[in-house]
Design a protein around this motif. Sequence first.
Motif, mmCIF file in Angstrom:
data_model
loop_
_atom_site.group_PDB
_atom_site.id
_atom_site.type_symbol
_atom_site.label_atom_id
_atom_site.label_comp_id
_atom_site.label_asym_id
_atom_site.label_seq_id
_atom_site.Cartn_x
_atom_site.Cartn_y
_atom_site.Cartn_z
ATOM 1 N N GLY A 235 28.796 59.648 -0.141
ATOM 2 C CA GLY A 235 29.232 59.491 1.321
ATOM 3 C C GLY A 235 30.642 59.158 1.375
ATOM 4 N N VAL A 236 31.257 58.808 2.477
ATOM 5 C CA VAL A 236 32.427 58.336 2.919
ATOM 6 C C VAL A 236 32.385 57.072 4.002
ATOM 7 C CG1 VAL A 236 32.578 59.950 5.029
ATOM 8 C CG2 VAL A 236 34.796 59.013 3.660
ATOM 9 N N ILE A 237 33.069 56.159 3.618
ATOM 10 C CA ILE A 237 33.059 54.680 4.260
ATOM 11 C C ILE A 237 33.801 55.048 5.695
ATOM 12 C CG2 ILE A 237 34.146 52.532 4.562
ATOM 13 C CD1 ILE A 237 33.732 52.356 1.424
ATOM 14 N N VAL A 238 33.149 54.820 6.689
ATOM 15 C CA VAL A 238 33.672 54.984 8.129
ATOM 16 C C VAL A 238 33.708 53.807 9.116
ATOM 17 C CG1 VAL A 238 32.861 57.557 8.171
ATOM 18 C CG2 VAL A 238 31.269 55.730 9.112
ATOM 19 N N ALA A 239 33.274 52.782 8.379
ATOM 20 C CA ALA A 239 33.680 51.258 9.077
ATOM 21 C C ALA A 239 33.415 50.265 7.813
ATOM 22 C CB ALA A 239 32.532 51.043 10.355
ATOM 23 N N VAL A 240 34.241 49.376 8.357
ATOM 24 C CA VAL A 240 34.244 48.128 7.454
ATOM 25 C C VAL A 240 34.064 46.953 8.196
ATOM 26 C CG1 VAL A 240 35.525 49.526 5.769
ATOM 27 C CG2 VAL A 240 36.636 47.742 7.331
ATOM 28 N N ALA B 105 39.489 50.687 2.062
ATOM 29 C CA ALA B 105 38.318 51.438 1.773
ATOM 30 C C ALA B 105 37.953 52.262 2.881
ATOM 31 C CB ALA B 105 37.028 50.231 1.704
ATOM 32 N N LEU B 106 38.251 52.265 4.084
ATOM 33 C CA LEU B 106 38.075 53.327 5.097
ATOM 34 C C LEU B 106 38.572 54.675 4.438
ATOM 35 C CD1 LEU B 106 38.893 51.876 8.370
ATOM 36 C CD2 LEU B 106 36.977 52.583 7.881
ATOM 37 N N GLY B 107 37.589 55.572 4.656
ATOM 38 C CA GLY B 107 37.788 57.048 4.212
ATOM 39 C C GLY B 107 37.494 57.351 2.796
ATOM 40 N N PRO C 195 28.958 46.737 10.794
ATOM 41 C CA PRO C 195 28.938 46.050 9.374
ATOM 42 C C PRO C 195 29.426 44.654 9.371
ATOM 43 C CG PRO C 195 30.970 47.751 9.641
ATOM 44 C CD PRO C 195 30.150 47.862 10.738
ATOM 45 N N GLY C 196 28.638 43.692 8.856
ATOM 46 C CA GLY C 196 28.832 42.292 8.794
ATOM 47 C C GLY C 196 29.833 42.089 7.565
ATOM 48 N N ALA C 197 29.855 40.873 7.573
ATOM 49 C CA ALA C 197 30.883 40.349 6.375
ATOM 50 C C ALA C 197 30.692 40.982 4.946
ATOM 51 C CB ALA C 197 30.942 38.696 6.249
ATOM 52 N N GLY C 198 31.508 41.549 4.366
ATOM 53 C CA GLY C 198 31.309 42.166 3.015
ATOM 54 C C GLY C 198 30.699 43.493 3.133
ATOM 55 N N GLU C 199 30.304 43.987 4.469
ATOM 56 C CA GLU C 199 29.467 45.350 4.564
ATOM 57 C C GLU C 199 30.396 46.631 4.900
ATOM 58 O OE1 GLU C 199 25.077 43.809 5.508
ATOM 59 O OE2 GLU C 199 26.468 44.360 7.153
ATOM 60 N N VAL C 200 29.923 47.728 4.932
ATOM 61 C CA VAL C 200 30.410 48.851 5.208
ATOM 62 C C VAL C 200 29.394 49.781 5.786
ATOM 63 C CG1 VAL C 200 32.491 48.800 3.655
ATOM 64 C CG2 VAL C 200 30.230 50.142 3.008
ATOM 65 N N VAL C 201 29.975 51.020 6.703
ATOM 66 C CA VAL C 201 28.771 51.743 7.082
ATOM 67 C C VAL C 201 29.471 53.194 6.316
ATOM 68 C CG1 VAL C 201 28.287 53.176 8.952
ATOM 69 C CG2 VAL C 201 28.410 50.966 9.146
ATOM 70 N N VAL C 202 28.468 54.009 5.691
ATOM 71 C CA VAL C 202 28.880 55.159 4.883
ATOM 72 C C VAL C 202 28.240 56.297 5.823
ATOM 73 C CG1 VAL C 202 28.495 56.373 2.903
ATOM 74 C CG2 VAL C 202 28.911 54.045 2.620
#
Length: 326
Positions: free
Chosen positions: A69-74, A82-84, A27-34
């Motif tokens: 979903g669940v956030i797994v990377a920030v 925000a993780l988890g 993920p880039g700035a301000g992004e997450v992976v769900v």
Amino acid sequence: MLAAVADSPGRLADVLTLRDVDGPADPGAGEVVVRMLATTVNPSDEVSVSGAYGSRTSFPMVPGFEGVGVIVAVGPGVPGSALGRRVLPLGSAGNWQQYKRLGHSWCVPVPDDVPDEVACFAYINPLTARLMVDRFCGPGVRTVVVTAATSAIGRHLAELLADRGVTPVGVVRGTPGRGVADPSRWRAVVATNEPGWRERLRAAVGPRGADVTFDCVGGGVGGDVFALTAGDGAFVHYGLLSGTPLPADCFTGGGGARVELFRLRDTVQKDDGRHLPELFAPVFADLRRGRLHTAVGTRIGLGELAEHVKGPAAGRAGKVLVDPQR
């Protein structure tokens, strides 16, 4: 990762394929992976894949507007807390895959006491129903007509209208085996496949006509119901299940009801999603109370989705709940 992909516009059953694709980049700035936990299929997915929104849809695409979903990377700038966190990943399609990268501001936190299979359906139908009733059914509205009354959103509208002391009139196609979920919530239910249905609908709404009509059908039926909406009333048009536009004379004025085109996207797609938690607060409150729930009829893995959409839709009861991780 596994993803359901439409390479070109067309019927969902014809163009959807399952394949292994590269997982999301960091993920880039301000992004997450769900990591997607659950998703489903809605008419809006079918419409997008059809190419109807050509100006804002590019192919190949991963459909799926609804899910949890669940956030797994920030990425940089996103709080580590925000993780988890379980979230609704909104703002774009792309939920029919195992992982989705998006802006953190488009992730709506899901309360801990709302299960995945409830949260999965919190967006399109409950939020639309809540926004429309709040916007169009103020004090003084007594007579309401709802087309596609057997649908999930039809049930939600009847439930919310009951809070305001309004018992709506339902319009249905009369499909065998399909009925409204709770007949006690409806003043009358009129089937358009029966002779004389227009006269029965007119009798049900009374000589003044409906104060508000919620229509997601369009076409000739939508036009006929529009004609039974009061001249100072609102005809709220929010879908096109018939595949046919409303007759042109619905928009020409001349003493008829005003047509209000309600698009959920117009409310959601602003302010980079920062308003979304506040928008969803009353929906989550309803879900906690056991309201606005969606019945699940079929449970499948993402690997089964392409075959599922090829099957007959007629006779399916409830929504499909898709597990993206299998």
